[in-house]
Design a protein around this motif. Structure first.
Motif, PDB file in Angstrom:
ATOM      1  N   ASN A 182      17.256  -0.841   2.297  1.00 48.76           N
ATOM      2  CA  ASN A 182      15.942  -1.473   2.295  1.00 48.76           C
ATOM      3  C   ASN A 182      14.918  -0.552   1.668  1.00 48.76           C
ATOM      4  O   ASN A 182      15.065   0.680   1.670  1.00 48.76           O
ATOM      5  N   VAL A 183      13.877  -1.164   1.130  1.00 47.63           N
ATOM      6  CA  VAL A 183      12.749  -0.449   0.544  1.00 47.63           C
ATOM      7  C   VAL A 183      11.483  -1.088   1.086  1.00 47.63           C
ATOM      8  O   VAL A 183      11.345  -2.318   1.075  1.00 47.63           O
ATOM      9  N   THR A 184      10.546  -0.269   1.563  1.00 47.77           N
ATOM     10  CA  THR A 184       9.316  -0.777   2.173  1.00 47.77           C
ATOM     11  C   THR A 184       8.098  -0.218   1.443  1.00 47.77           C
ATOM     12  O   THR A 184       8.003   0.993   1.222  1.00 47.77           O
ATOM     13  N   LYS A 185       7.184  -1.114   1.085  1.00 43.71           N
ATOM     14  CA  LYS A 185       5.905  -0.743   0.502  1.00 43.71           C
ATOM     15  C   LYS A 185       4.818  -1.000   1.530  1.00 43.71           C
ATOM     16  O   LYS A 185       4.595  -2.133   1.970  1.00 43.71           O
ATOM     17  N   GLU A 186       4.136   0.085   1.946  1.00 45.06           N
ATOM     18  CA  GLU A 186       3.045  -0.031   2.903  1.00 45.06           C
ATOM     19  C   GLU A 186       1.748  -0.317   2.153  1.00 45.06           C
ATOM     20  O   GLU A 186       1.444   0.330   1.142  1.00 45.06           O
ATOM     21  N   PHE A 187       0.972  -1.287   2.661  1.00 46.70           N
ATOM     22  CA  PHE A 187      -0.314  -1.596   2.055  1.00 46.70           C
ATOM     23  C   PHE A 187      -1.382  -0.617   2.547  1.00 46.70           C
ATOM     24  O   PHE A 187      -1.260  -0.009   3.623  1.00 46.70           O
ATOM     25  N   GLY A 188      -2.445  -0.497   1.776  1.00 46.11           N
ATOM     26  CA  GLY A 188      -3.525   0.403   2.122  1.00 46.11           C
ATOM     27  C   GLY A 188      -4.211   0.019   3.416  1.00 46.11           C
ATOM     28  O   GLY A 188      -4.216  -1.143   3.832  1.00 46.11           O
ATOM     29  N   ASP A 189      -4.794   1.018   4.079  1.00 46.17           N
ATOM     30  CA  ASP A 189      -5.541   0.828   5.321  1.00 46.17           C
ATOM     31  C   ASP A 189      -4.676   0.285   6.454  1.00 46.17           C
ATOM     32  O   ASP A 189      -5.198  -0.294   7.415  1.00 46.17           O
ATOM     33  N   GLY A 190      -3.372   0.450   6.340  1.00 47.24           N
ATOM     34  CA  GLY A 190      -2.487   0.023   7.414  1.00 47.24           C
ATOM     35  C   GLY A 190      -2.488  -1.461   7.681  1.00 47.24           C
ATOM     36  O   GLY A 190      -2.200  -1.902   8.799  1.00 47.24           O
ATOM     37  N   LYS A 191      -2.767  -2.265   6.651  1.00 45.69           N
ATOM     38  CA  LYS A 191      -2.867  -3.708   6.856  1.00 45.69           C
ATOM     39  C   LYS A 191      -1.526  -4.425   6.827  1.00 45.69           C
ATOM     40  O   LYS A 191      -1.458  -5.604   7.171  1.00 45.69           O
ATOM     41  N   GLY A 192      -0.484  -3.746   6.435  1.00 46.09           N
ATOM     42  CA  GLY A 192       0.805  -4.434   6.431  1.00 46.09           C
ATOM     43  C   GLY A 192       1.797  -3.783   5.500  1.00 46.09           C
ATOM     44  O   GLY A 192       1.629  -2.628   5.086  1.00 46.09           O
ATOM     45  N   TYR A 193       2.826  -4.537   5.154  1.00 48.44           N
ATOM     46  CA  TYR A 193       3.894  -4.009   4.315  1.00 48.44           C
ATOM     47  C   TYR A 193       4.653  -5.149   3.653  1.00 48.44           C
ATOM     48  O   TYR A 193       4.575  -6.322   4.057  1.00 48.44           O
ATOM     49  N   PHE A 194       5.411  -4.777   2.623  1.00 46.27           N
ATOM     50  CA  PHE A 194       6.375  -5.687   1.990  1.00 46.27           C
ATOM     51  C   PHE A 194       7.688  -4.943   1.925  1.00 46.27           C
ATOM     52  O   PHE A 194       7.741  -3.790   1.495  1.00 46.27           O
ATOM     53  N   ARG A 195       8.756  -5.602   2.360  1.00 51.42           N
ATOM     54  CA  ARG A 195      10.055  -4.938   2.456  1.00 51.42           C
ATOM     55  C   ARG A 195      11.135  -5.789   1.787  1.00 51.42           C
ATOM     56  O   ARG A 195      11.191  -7.013   1.968  1.00 51.42           O
ATOM     57  N   LEU A 196      11.995  -5.145   1.023  1.00 51.17           N
ATOM     58  CA  LEU A 196      13.192  -5.777   0.468  1.00 51.17           C
ATOM     59  C   LEU A 196      14.408  -5.211   1.181  1.00 51.17           C
ATOM     60  O   LEU A 196      14.489  -4.000   1.438  1.00 51.17           O
ATOM     61  N   LEU A 197      15.366  -6.096   1.508  1.00 49.24           N
ATOM     62  CA  LEU A 197      16.576  -5.691   2.224  1.00 49.24           C
ATOM     63  C   LEU A 197      17.799  -6.201   1.479  1.00 49.24           C
ATOM     64  O   LEU A 197      17.821  -7.351   0.999  1.00 49.24           O
ATOM     65  N   PHE A 198      18.825  -5.351   1.396  1.00 47.99           N
ATOM     66  CA  PHE A 198      20.023  -5.685   0.652  1.00 47.99           C
ATOM     67  C   PHE A 198      21.257  -5.412   1.522  1.00 47.99           C
ATOM     68  O   PHE A 198      21.264  -4.470   2.324  1.00 47.99           O
ATOM     69  N   LYS A 199      22.283  -6.222   1.310  1.00 44.17           N
ATOM     70  CA  LYS A 199      23.535  -6.019   2.043  1.00 44.17           C
ATOM     71  C   LYS A 199      24.706  -6.399   1.158  1.00 44.17           C
ATOM     72  O   LYS A 199      24.690  -7.432   0.480  1.00 44.17           O
ATOM     73  N   TYR A 200      25.739  -5.547   1.206  1.00 44.78           N
ATOM     74  CA  TYR A 200      27.013  -5.851   0.553  1.00 44.78           C
ATOM     75  C   TYR A 200      28.126  -5.501   1.523  1.00 44.78           C
ATOM     76  O   TYR A 200      28.127  -4.418   2.122  1.00 44.78           O
ATOM     77  N   ALA A 201      29.056  -6.423   1.691  1.00 42.57           N
ATOM     78  CA  ALA A 201      30.194  -6.160   2.580  1.00 42.57           C
ATOM     79  C   ALA A 201      31.442  -6.833   2.029  1.00 42.57           C
ATOM     80  O   ALA A 201      31.381  -7.956   1.511  1.00 42.57           O
ATOM     81  N   ASP A 202      32.543  -6.130   2.118  1.00 41.95           N
ATOM     82  CA  ASP A 202      33.866  -6.669   1.777  1.00 41.95           C
ATOM     83  C   ASP A 202      34.810  -6.113   2.832  1.00 41.95           C
ATOM     84  O   ASP A 202      35.235  -4.961   2.756  1.00 41.95           O
TER      85      ASP A 202
END
Length: 839
Positions: free
Chosen positions: A238-258
Motif C-alpha cells: 500500500n501507498v498512502t498520501k497524507e493531505f495537508g493540515d491533517g485533513k485526510g489521506y488517499f491510499r492505494l492497496l495492492f494484493k497478489y496471491a497464488d
C-alpha cells in the motif's frame, strides 16, 4: 437466561486464569499507543464510524495483534479465530481453508461461515461467507503485511456490513507509519516446510508512506503427504498520501496471491463408545490423524470428465487460489463537522478445490456387492509398490475424489460514507449516511468422482475392483485408477456447471448521541440483492471409455435453472452505553440482521422457469419448493455487558464481559450424504436459538503479559430434512445444536526476560460437542514459543505446536465404524524454527 450462573462462570475465569497478551496496537487513524495505554483506548475501525474508543462504544469488539498470532502459530486460517471471543471453529481443516465458522452459538447449518464476513482493510474479499467450494477463508490469509485483526460481533456488524449479522473479522494492514521491517525464515524441524516472511514500510516523502509484506511457502506440511502440497506466494502493498493540515489521506492497496494448500478431510480413530458418549480417543493403527493424511504420493493426479466433454488429468493440489486486486481508500475532512470516506476494491479471483474425502467401509461389504452392474470378486492395489496385488485390509476408504474449478469469483466493491458531527449543548450528535455496492461473480464446475482407496495414512493407494477373483485382465476390471464413476457420486445434482452474479446495494444510516455520561446509537441498513445467471445440473448417466474400461459418467447437460430475482430486506441495531466512571462502562444492545442465501439455493427446485423464486402459494400448486422464505435468513441478537480497566498492583488490566441471547432460521440444499440427509439431495430447514456469554481480559505486569478469551453458549436447534417434498428426518423440539461446544477458550501468556528472551505459552480448548448421535470429548492443546535475541536486530525462535501431542478430535461428527470414529484431529506436536532479522 441464568444470569447468576453466567456471572459465576465469569468470576471463575477471572480468578482462575491470570491471562494476557500485549494489548493490540491502535490502527489506522489511532495514534500509536505507549505501554501505559489500555487496549480499551483504541479507536474501533471495523464496522463502525471510526471515531469512538472501545470503552466508549456499545459494541463487542476485540483486537489481536500480529505478534500474538505469530506466537500462537495457527495450523489453519480459521484457528486464528480461536483467539477471538464469540467465534467458534474447530480450526482443524488445514491451511487451505474450508472451515465451518460459527459465532455466538449460532451454528453452521451446511458449511462455511454464513453469518461471518472476513474483510481486508474494511472491505469484504468475497460477499458471502459460505460460497460452495469458495468459503471466505480460502481468500484471506494472515501474513506479515497484517498489523492486527479486529472482530466486531453482532451490533454494528449488522448495519455497517452486508451479509454479516453475526460478526465482521477485519484484517488491518500495516500502513508504514513507522519505518522498519524484517525478513524471517521459518523451517519445520520435524516436518518438511519452509516459509520466508517479509515486510518493510516507511516514508517516501514528508507526506507519503508505504508498506509491502508477504510470504513464500513450500513443503509437504506437518501431515506428511508424500509430495509438496503447500506451494504459495502472497504479497500485499500500500501507498498512502497524507493531505495537508491533517485533513485526510488517499491510499492505494495492492494484493497478489497464488496459493496451493491442503484441506484436511479427516482421519479414523479408535474410541470407546458407551451410553451415547465417546471417550478414550486414540490413533487408528496405520493412520494417525495427528501426523498422517489421505493425500498420497500415489494419488497426486486423477482423471475427471471435464466441461469440454473429454477426460482430463488434474492435480490433487488441495485448495488453490489466484488473486489480483487493487483498492483505493479516501478520507477527507470537508469541514470541522463533515467528513467523507470512500473505500473501493476490484478483485480478480479464481482457483480450485481438489481433495480426497474420507469415508470408511468394510472390505467385506464391497466384496460381493454390485458396482456398475457387475459383481465385485476381488480388490487390488491400483498403484504403489503393491500394484496388482490383492487388498486384504479390514477397512477401506470409499469416499470421493473431488475437483472443483473456480473459474471466476471476481468482484467490485465500493463503500461510501459521509458523516457530520454537531454540538447540541447537551451532547455531541453524529449523523452518518452511507452507500454500499458490491457485484460478486460465482462461476464453477464440479467433478465429484466415486473413488476407492486403502485406509492408510502412509501414501494410500487407489484400489481397483475386479469381477474375477483370479484374473487381472482389462475385461474383468470394473474401475480405472480406483475410480468407479465420473461426476456421479452425489447424483445428478452435483455434476453441475454454473455462472451466477449477485449485486448487493445497501444504503445505511446511523445516529449517535454522546456526552460524558452516556452514549446512544441506532443504525439501519436497507439491503437489496439482485441474482442472475444460470445453473446446469447433471443429466442422464452414460459410459465413458477410460483406457479400455467403461466408467459410468454424468455431465452438466441436465436441468437448467435461470436466476432472475431480487430480495430487499432491512437490518437494524440500537445500543446504549453508560459511562459509569472513566474506567467502567456498561452497555446494552439489540440487533436484527439479515443475510442473503446465495448459491446454496440452487439445484433445489426453488426457481420458476422465468428465474423468479417459487412462492409458498406456487409450491402448494406447482412442483416447486418455497424459495422466497429461506432466501434471506434473519438473526436476532440481544446483549448486555461491561468494559473495565484499571491498575492491578504495578500492572494494568482490562476486562470485557457480555451476556448474549440470539436466534435465527436457515434453509439450505444439502447435496452430500449426512446424518440428517441420508443419500444426499435434501432441503434442510433449521431453527436455532442460543444464550451465553463472552469474556475477554488482558493484564500487563512488568515483563509479564497475559490474555484470555472464553465463549460460553447453550446452543439449541431443531430441523426438518426433506427430499422431493417428502420428510427424511426431523425433530419437533429443540435439542442440543450440532458441533457447538458449550465452552471454548484460549489463554496466552508470555514473559520478557531482561530484553534477551521471551517465553510464551498458549492453551486452546473446548468442552464436549454433539453430532446428533454421540457426544465427543473436549480437550485442551498447549503451544509454546521461545524467542532469543543474541544480537541487536537478530531474533532466533522456536515454536512448539501441541506440546503434549494431544489427540484432540475437534472436527468430529463424521460417523462411526466398528470400534472407531472419524474426525479431523488437531495436528500433533510439531517444531518450527525461525530466524528473523529486523531493520
Amino acid at each position: 437466561m441464568k444470569i447468576s450462573r453466567l456471572h459465576g462462570y465469569a468470576s471463575a475465569i477471572a480468578l482462575c486464569t491470570a491471562l494476557v497478551a500485549v494489548p493490540a496496537f491502535a490502527q489506522d487513524e489511532a495514534a500509536a499507543a505507549d505501554e501505559e495505554v489500555s487496549s480499551l483506548d483504541e479507536i474501533v475501525v471495523t464496522a463502525s464510524g471510526r471515531d469512538q474508543t472501545k470503552i466508549e462504544t456499545s459494541v463487542s469488539v476485540t483486537s489481536i495483534d500480529a505478534q500474538l498470532i505469530q506466537d500462537f502459530q495457527p495450523s489453519s486460517e480459521a484457528e486464528v479465530f480461536k483467539l477471538i471471543p464469540g467465534i467458534q471453529v474447530p480450526g482443524t481443516s488445514g491451511p487451505g481453508g474450508n472451515s465451518n465458522i460459527a459465532v455466538r452459538g449460532l451454528p453452521v447449518a451446511t458449511g462455511g461461515a454464513p453469518f461471518v464476513q472476513l474483510q481486508e482493510d474494511g472491505l469484504p474479499v468475497v460477499l458471502f461467507g459460505d460460497i460452495q467450494f469458495g468459503n471466505n477463508d480460502y481468500w484471506t490469509r494472515f501474513d506479515p503485511s497484517v498489523a492486527s485483526i479486529e472482530a466486531v460481533r453482532g451490533g454494528s456488524a449488522t448495519t455497517f456490513a452486508s451479509q454479516a449479522p453475526g460478526a465482521v473479522i477485519n484484517y488491518i494492514s500495516n500502513y508504514g507509519r513507522e519505518e522498519g521491517g524484517y525478513v524471517e525464515l521459518k523451517k519445520g524441524i520435524d516436518y518438511s516446510e519452509t516459509q520466508l516472511n517479509f515486510r518493510y514500510g516507511g516514508a517516501l516523502t514528508d507526506s507519503m508512506n508505504f508498506h509491502v509484506g508477504g510470504s513464500f511457502k513450500r513443503g509437504r506440511g506437518p501431515l506428511n503427504a508424500g509430495y509438496n502440497l503447500s506451494d504459495s506466494i502472497q504479497v500485499k502493498a500500500n501507498v498512502t498520501k497524507e493531505f495537508g493540515d491533517g485533513k485526510g489521506y488517499f491510499r492505494l492497496l495492492f494484493k497478489y496471491a497464488d496459493t496451493a494448500e491442503p484441506n484436511y478431510t479427516g482421519a479414523p480413530a479408535l474410541a470407546t463408545i458407551s451410553g451415547g458418549k465417546v471417550s478414550n480417543v486414540r490413533p487408528f493403527p496405520g493412520f494417525d490423524g495427528r501426523t498422517d493424511t489421505n493425500y498420497s504420493l500415489y494419488n497426486q493426479s486423477f482423471l475427471i470428465y471435464n466441461r469440454q466433454g473429454t477426460l482430463e488429468r488434474v492435480k490433487m493440489d488441495g485448495i488453490t487460489t489466484k488473486q489480483k486486486s487493487i483498492g483505493a481508500s479516501f478520507h477527507y475532512e470537508l469541514s470541522d463537522n463533515i467528513t467523507v470516506d470512500n473505500n473501493a476494491r476490484y478483485s480478480d479471483l479464481s482457483g480450485g478445490f481438489a481433495s480426497p474425502f474420507l469415508g470408511i467401509a468394510t472390505t467385506a461389504s464391497v466384496l460381493g456387492s454390485t458396482v456398475n452392474g457387475r459383481t465385485v470378486q476381488a480388490i487390488r492395489y491400483a498403484s504403489g509398490p503393491n500394484a496388482g496385488q490383492l487388498y486384504t485390509g479390514t477397512y477401506l476408504d470409499n469416499n470421493v475424489n473431488v475437483k472443483t474449478n473456480i473459474r471466476d469469483l471476481g468482484s467490485f466493491v465500493n463503500d461510501l460514507t459521509i458523516a457530520g458531527k454537531f454540538e447540541t449543548g447537551f451532547a455531541d450528535l453524529t449523523a452518518r449516511v452511507g452507500y454500499f455496492y458490491m457485484d460478486q461473480t460465482i462461476a464453477m464446475d464440479w467433478h465429484v468422482n466415486k473413488s476407492l482407496r486403502e485406509l492408510s495414512g502412509n501414501n494410500p493407494s487407489q484400489l481397483d475392483l475386479f469381477d474375477s477373483a483370479t484374473s487381472t485382465a482389462a475385461a474383468n476390471q470394473i474401475t480405472q485408477e480406483g475410480i468407479s464413476g465420473y461426476n456421479n457420486n452425489w447424483g445428478n445434482c452435483c455434476a453441475r456447471d454454473y455462472d451466477l452474479s449477485y449485486t448487493n446495494t445497501a444504503p445505511y444510516a446511523q445516529l449517535v448521541l454522546d456526552n460524558d455520561t452516556f452514549n446512544l446509537d441506532g443504525s439501519v441498513r436497507f439491503e437489496k440483492v439482485k441474482a442472475s445467471g444460470y445453473t446446469i445440473a447433471g443429466g442422464p448417466e452414460f459410459n465413458v471409455n477410460s483406457n479400455g474400461i467403461l466408467i459410468p459418467t454424468m455431465t452438466a447437460n441436465g436441468t437448467r435453472e435461470v436466476l432472475d430475482y431480487s430480495r430487499s430486506y432491512t437490518s437494524w441495531t440500537a445500543g446504549a452505553l453508560w459511562k459509569a466512571t472513566p474506567d467502567l462502562s456498561i452497555f446494552g444492545r439489540a440487533s436484527r440482521g439479515g443475510r442473503f442465501n446465495s448459491d446454496r439455493q440452487t439445484v433445489s427446485g426453488k426457481f420458476n422457469p422465468d428465474g423468479s423464486l417459487c412462492t409458498r402459494a406456487q409450491a402448494t400448486a406447482l412442483a416447486c419448493t418455497d424459495g422466497v422464505t429461506p432466501s434471506v435468513d434473519f438473526v436476532n441478537q440481544y446483549e448486555i455487558g461491561l468494559k473495565n480497566r484499571g491498575n492491578l498492583g504495578d500492572g494494568r488490566y482490562t476486562v470485557e464481559f457480555t451476556l448474549l441471547k440470539g436466534d435465527f432460521k436457515r434453509s439450505d440444499f444439502e447435496p452430500t450424504t449426512t446424518g440428517i440427509c441420508p443419500g444426499g439431495g435434501c432441503v434442510i430447514d433449521n431453527s436455532f436459538k442460543t444464550q451465553g456469554a463472552e469474556f475477554f481480559a488482558t493484564l500487563r505486569l512488568g515483563g509479564f503479559n497475559f490474555i484470555a478469551n472464553a465463549t460460553y453458549t447453550k446452543a439449541k436447534q431443531k430441523f426438518t430434512s426433506t427430499r422431493n417434498g417428502t420428510q427424511v428426518a426431523g425433530s419437533a423440539n429443540f435439542g442440543r445444536a450440532l458441533n457447538i461446544p458449550d465452552l471454548s477458550y484460549s489463554l496466552s501468556a508470555n514473559y520478557d526476560v531482561m530484553e534477551i528472551a521471551t517465553i510464551g505459552v498458549t492453551a486452546v480448548g473446548q468442552s464436549s460437542t454433539f453430532d446428533g448421535a454421540l457426544v465427543y470429548p473436549g480437550k485442551t492443546v498447549f503451544n509454546t514459543n521461545l524467542k532469543v535475541m543474541p544480537l541487536e536486530n537478530l531474533e532466533v525462535g522456536l515454536n512448539v505446536y501441541n506440546l503434549f501431542n494431544t489427540y484432540d478430535s475437534r472436527g468430529n461428527g463424521n460417523g462411526t465404524f466398528g470400534g472407531g470414529i472419524t474426525g479431523t484431529p488437531v495436528i500433533g506436536r510439531t517444531l518450527t524454527g525461525s530466524v528473523r532479522f529486523s531493520f
